[in-house]
Write an enzyme that holds these catalytic residues in place. Structure first.
Site, PDB file in Angstrom:
ATOM      1  N   GLN A   9       2.950   9.503   1.323  1.00  0.00           N
ATOM      2  CA  GLN A   9       4.204   8.992   1.519  1.00  0.00           C
ATOM      3  C   GLN A   9       5.478  10.019  -0.059  1.00  0.00           C
ATOM      4  O   GLN A   9       6.671   9.401   0.233  1.00  0.00           O
ATOM      5  CB  GLN A   9       4.066   7.287   1.539  1.00  0.00           C
ATOM      6  CG  GLN A   9       3.792   7.474   2.124  1.00  0.00           C
ATOM      7  CD  GLN A   9       3.011   6.087   1.972  1.00  0.00           C
ATOM      8  OE1 GLN A   9       2.366   5.500   2.130  1.00  0.00           O
ATOM      9  NE2 GLN A   9       4.139   5.185   2.920  1.00  0.00           N
TER      10      GLN A   9
ATOM     11  N   HIS B 230      -5.011   1.663   7.266  1.00  0.00           N
ATOM     12  CA  HIS B 230      -3.443   2.189   6.765  1.00  0.00           C
ATOM     13  C   HIS B 230      -3.283   3.622   6.367  1.00  0.00           C
ATOM     14  O   HIS B 230      -2.854   4.409   6.507  1.00  0.00           O
ATOM     15  CB  HIS B 230      -2.509   1.156   6.962  1.00  0.00           C
ATOM     16  CG  HIS B 230      -0.915   1.716   7.386  1.00  0.00           C
ATOM     17  ND1 HIS B 230      -0.021   1.071   8.133  1.00  0.00           N
ATOM     18  CD2 HIS B 230       0.038   2.600   6.318  1.00  0.00           C
ATOM     19  CE1 HIS B 230       0.964   1.601   7.801  1.00  0.00           C
ATOM     20  NE2 HIS B 230       1.096   2.331   6.882  1.00  0.00           N
ATOM     21  N   GLU B 231      -3.138   3.475   5.673  1.00  0.00           N
ATOM     22  CA  GLU B 231      -3.591   4.156   3.951  1.00  0.00           C
ATOM     23  C   GLU B 231      -4.049   5.460   3.869  1.00  0.00           C
ATOM     24  O   GLU B 231      -3.938   6.773   4.016  1.00  0.00           O
ATOM     25  CB  GLU B 231      -3.483   3.795   2.677  1.00  0.00           C
ATOM     26  CG  GLU B 231      -2.464   2.222   2.079  1.00  0.00           C
ATOM     27  CD  GLU B 231      -1.215   2.850   2.855  1.00  0.00           C
ATOM     28  OE1 GLU B 231      -0.586   3.356   2.338  1.00  0.00           O
ATOM     29  OE2 GLU B 231      -0.488   2.124   3.038  1.00  0.00           O
TER      30      GLU B 231
ATOM     31  N   HIS C 130      -2.974   8.270   6.401  1.00  0.00           N
ATOM     32  CA  HIS C 130      -2.039   8.786   5.754  1.00  0.00           C
ATOM     33  C   HIS C 130      -1.882  10.022   5.352  1.00  0.00           C
ATOM     34  O   HIS C 130      -1.481  11.184   5.181  1.00  0.00           O
ATOM     35  CB  HIS C 130      -0.973   8.136   4.448  1.00  0.00           C
ATOM     36  CG  HIS C 130       0.275   7.320   5.073  1.00  0.00           C
ATOM     37  ND1 HIS C 130       1.279   7.392   5.510  1.00  0.00           N
ATOM     38  CD2 HIS C 130       0.311   5.788   5.015  1.00  0.00           C
ATOM     39  CE1 HIS C 130       2.155   6.406   6.067  1.00  0.00           C
ATOM     40  NE2 HIS C 130       0.980   5.511   5.377  1.00  0.00           N
TER      41      HIS C 130
ATOM     42  N   GLY D 288       0.628  -0.963  -0.006  1.00  0.00           N
ATOM     43  CA  GLY D 288      -0.013   0.192  -0.006  1.00  0.00           C
ATOM     44  C   GLY D 288       1.392   1.314  -0.117  1.00  0.00           C
ATOM     45  O   GLY D 288       2.057   1.044   0.544  1.00  0.00           O
TER      46      GLY D 288
ATOM     47  N   CYS E  42       5.345  -0.134   7.442  1.00  0.00           N
ATOM     48  CA  CYS E  42       4.725   0.620   6.448  1.00  0.00           C
ATOM     49  C   CYS E  42       6.091   1.204   5.875  1.00  0.00           C
ATOM     50  O   CYS E  42       7.102   2.031   5.865  1.00  0.00           O
ATOM     51  CB  CYS E  42       4.655   2.390   7.194  1.00  0.00           C
ATOM     52  SG  CYS E  42       4.060   4.036   6.401  1.00  0.00           S
ATOM     53  N   LEU E  43       6.546   2.034   4.309  1.00  0.00           N
ATOM     54  CA  LEU E  43       7.027   2.042   3.329  1.00  0.00           C
ATOM     55  C   LEU E  43       8.272   3.630   3.869  1.00  0.00           C
ATOM     56  O   LEU E  43       9.030   3.619   4.014  1.00  0.00           O
ATOM     57  CB  LEU E  43       6.403   2.600   2.095  1.00  0.00           C
ATOM     58  CG  LEU E  43       6.452   0.748   1.661  1.00  0.00           C
ATOM     59  CD1 LEU E  43       6.084   1.005  -0.193  1.00  0.00           C
ATOM     60  CD2 LEU E  43       8.089   0.186   1.473  1.00  0.00           C
TER      61      LEU E  43
HETATM   62  C1  QAP Z   1       1.096  -0.720   4.910  1.00  0.00           C
HETATM   63  O1  QAP Z   1       2.989  -1.427   4.510  1.00  0.00           O
HETATM   64  C2  QAP Z   1       0.529  -2.643   5.740  1.00  0.00           C
HETATM   65  O2  QAP Z   1       8.963  -2.177   7.198  1.00  0.00           O
HETATM   66  C3  QAP Z   1       1.532  -0.794   3.181  1.00  0.00           C
HETATM   67  O3  QAP Z   1      11.103  -2.867   5.294  1.00  0.00           O
HETATM   68  C4  QAP Z   1       1.933  -2.883   6.060  1.00  0.00           C
HETATM   69  O4  QAP Z   1       3.590  -1.941   1.610  1.00  0.00           O
HETATM   70  C5  QAP Z   1      -0.982  -2.610   5.669  1.00  0.00           C
HETATM   71  C6  QAP Z   1       7.969  -1.973   3.720  1.00  0.00           C
HETATM   72  C7  QAP Z   1       1.253  -4.143   6.488  1.00  0.00           C
HETATM   73  C8  QAP Z   1      -1.701  -3.793   7.027  1.00  0.00           C
HETATM   74  C9  QAP Z   1       0.141  -4.310   7.630  1.00  0.00           C
HETATM   75  C10 QAP Z   1       8.054  -2.244   4.651  1.00  0.00           C
HETATM   76  C11 QAP Z   1       8.483  -2.409   3.278  1.00  0.00           C
HETATM   77  C12 QAP Z   1       6.774  -2.248   2.946  1.00  0.00           C
HETATM   78  C13 QAP Z   1       9.293  -2.321   5.625  1.00  0.00           C
HETATM   79  C14 QAP Z   1       4.449  -1.185   3.520  1.00  0.00           C
HETATM   80  C15 QAP Z   1      10.007  -2.751   4.993  1.00  0.00           C
HETATM   81  C16 QAP Z   1      10.287  -2.875   3.790  1.00  0.00           C
HETATM   82  C17 QAP Z   1       5.567  -1.760   3.539  1.00  0.00           C
HETATM   83 CO    CO Z   2       1.880   2.937   5.275  1.00  0.00          CO
END
Ligand code: QAP
Ligand code: CO
Length: 171
Positions: A51, A133-134, A137, A46, A91-92
């Protein structure tokens, strides 16, 4: 197409509130394309416009590994919520950290798609959590706002150190 730079916590620009999209024009369509490319490249499930430092109400989500379910929500609104769910979130913009957050399990969301057409959809589980979550943001909120100040400060200090090492400008 372009890969956009993703802001990292605690960059203050992640606290900006995104404004509604007035018209789904070519500029927004390009933003959506670039956001999908940036999310898949990361890789992530997401991404919200905030971001990539574009304060317009646009999010993209795809929770499948094979990129089979790309979803774009423009001006998204949660019109109902039901149940509770605890999930480890990442989270990215907060790379390397995952923490448990409690949210609604089921939601119904209303939005415009990338063609500017209004639609509604039901989501549950990971998809529901990801959409919530998004949308957070877009209101300048991050998942670290839901965890203890102690954990949040630890994450902030580590990421501030990382950003100095990488030469990224924050604050
Ligand atoms: C939001 O997050 C989300 O720490 C999206 O080193 C995530 O795409 C909602 C990511 C999980 C619910 C559950 C995170 C990539 C990606 C990191 C993501 C990383 C590399 C996160
Ligand atoms: Co995020």
């Amino acid at each position: 197409m372009a890969i956009l730079e993703i802001l990292h916590y605690p960059d203050p620009r992640l606290r900006n509130e995104a404004l509604p999209v007035e018209e789904v024009d070519l500029e927004i369509k390009k933003l959506v394309t670039d956001m999908f490319e940036t999310m898949y490249d990361a890789p992530g499930i997401g991404l919200a416009s905030i971001q990539v430092n574009v304060p317009k109400r646009v999010i993209v989500v795809d929770i499948t590994e094979e990129h089979e379910q790309p979803l774009c929500f423009i001006n998204p609104e949660i019109i109902s919520k039901d149940g509770e769910e605890e999930m480890d979130e990442g989270c990215l913009s907060v790379p390397g950290f995952y923490e448990t957050v409690q949210r609604a399990d089921k939601i119904r969301v209303k939005a415009l798609n990338e063609k500017g057409e209004e639609f509604e959809m039901d989501a549950e589980g990971l998809l529901s959590v990801c959409i919530q979550h998004e949308i957070d943001h877009l209101d300048g909120k991050l998942f670290v706002d839901y965890i203890s100040p102690l954990k949040r400060n630890r994450i902030r200090k580590k990421l501030e150190k990382d950003s100095k090492k990488s030469g990224r400008k924050v604050l």
